[in-house]
Design a protein around this motif. Structure first.
Motif: not given
Length: 322
Positions: A5-6, A34, A205, A228, A230, A235
């Protein structure tokens, strides 16, 4: 189950500023959310600052950032051919550096980046009109971390690249592409920079990719790549760094953020001289102070270390025995 995830460390993400009006973001997020990718300002700001940290460590001769040409050779080629009349001096002179060498010299040049990724709220960026006639915008980036405060300045022009793909509208897909070109100021020295950022959105997305290049002297360059994405509940965020010499990649590293059981950790993979190594980092409080913890290996072979800054850009790694 572990998922990537971020790491969000600011109260809110930046908004994309197409004009040249002043914009002080305060804390800066390393990635988006997200629903929304990180803004161009945040990505270019982090890219510029972390590239600056890496370049400063290279210019300082940090072992982690020496290229193969500048890396010390094996002892067989570096031991001096001393006269036979003074053999008693040979055992003591080579032994002295061994007592001061870092346990992980390959990490020293990257610890500033590690600290910044684990402490994203330490970043601040301000975008204003450039005071140089040839550029539209100026970005002032500052970071405060383990080894004090660092400031960088970037002057640049930003361009929106038109999307000529008419198929997007039939697929409910949107694309944005931005490019920048300018100079990054590091310790009074100016380095040409170029960047390209592409964002694709489709329903709930998105994917984004950013390339940021800093051109140094003697055919050297530092590349920062940010990706990056999502999708549903996943994510992902990754920053990668390449050091090139005359077009050839001589060193590569990548950083990704992972969360497991509510704890966030930073994974680093480094490749140099044909050797690939993996490291894991976490920032925790230990004996009333905040430290970076390093983990090397896996399973029963895992070893943990406490990373301590000497305040002068160097680090020591103290093994923790459990």
């Amino acid at each position: 189950m572990k998922k990537t995830i971020t790491l969000i460390l600011a109260a809110s993400a930046l908004t994309l500023a197409l004009g040249a009006t002043a914009c002080n973001t305060g804390g800066i997020s390393l990635g988006g959310t997200g629903d929304t990718p990180a803004s161009s300002e945040s990505v270019y700001g982090v890219s510029a600052a972390t590239a600056g940290m890496l370049i400063q460590s290279m210019e300082a001769g940090s072992p982690a950032s020496r290229t193969p040409e500048s890396t010390p050779q094996t002892p067989e080629t570096t031991l001096p051919e001393t006269p036979r009349e003074t053999p008693e001096q040979q055992p003591t002179e080579p032994a002295a550096p061994e007592t001061t060498v870092s346990a992980f010299p390959e990490l020293d040049g990257y610890m500033g980046l590690v600290d910044s990724f684990l402490n994203g709220s330490g970043y601040s960026v301000e975008v204003t009109n450039s005071d140089r006639a040839e550029y539209d915008e100026m970005m002032k980036i500052s970071y405060s971390g383990l080894n004090g405060s660092t400031k960088y300045e970037m002057h640049y022009n930003k361009m929106l690249i038109p999307d000529f793909d008419d198929d997007d509208r039939w697929e409910d897909e949107e694309e944005e592409e931005y490019a920048i070109e300018g100079v990054l100021v590091i310790d009074g020295m100016e380095y040409p920079v170029q960047g390209v950022r592409e964002i694709e959105r489709e329903r709930n997305e998105y994917e984004s990719e950013t390339q940021f290049r800093v051109t140094l002297e003697n055919g050297r360059s530092v590349w920062v790549e940010q990706s990056e994405s999502s999708e549903k509940d996943e994510h992902e965020l990754e920053y990668s760094y390449l050091i090139r010499e005359n077009g050839r990649v001589v060193e590569r590293s990548s950083f990704s953020f992972e969360e497991e059981k509510g704890e966030t950790e930073l994974e680093m993979i480094a490749e140099r001289n044909g050797k690939r190594e993996s490291f894991s980092f976490e920032k925790e409080t230990y004996r009333g102070r905040e430290y970076i913890f390093l983990r090397v290996g896996s399973g029963r072979e895992t070893k943990s270390y406490l990373v301590v800054s000497d305040g002068n850009g160097g680090y020591t790694y103290e093994e923790i025995r459990r």
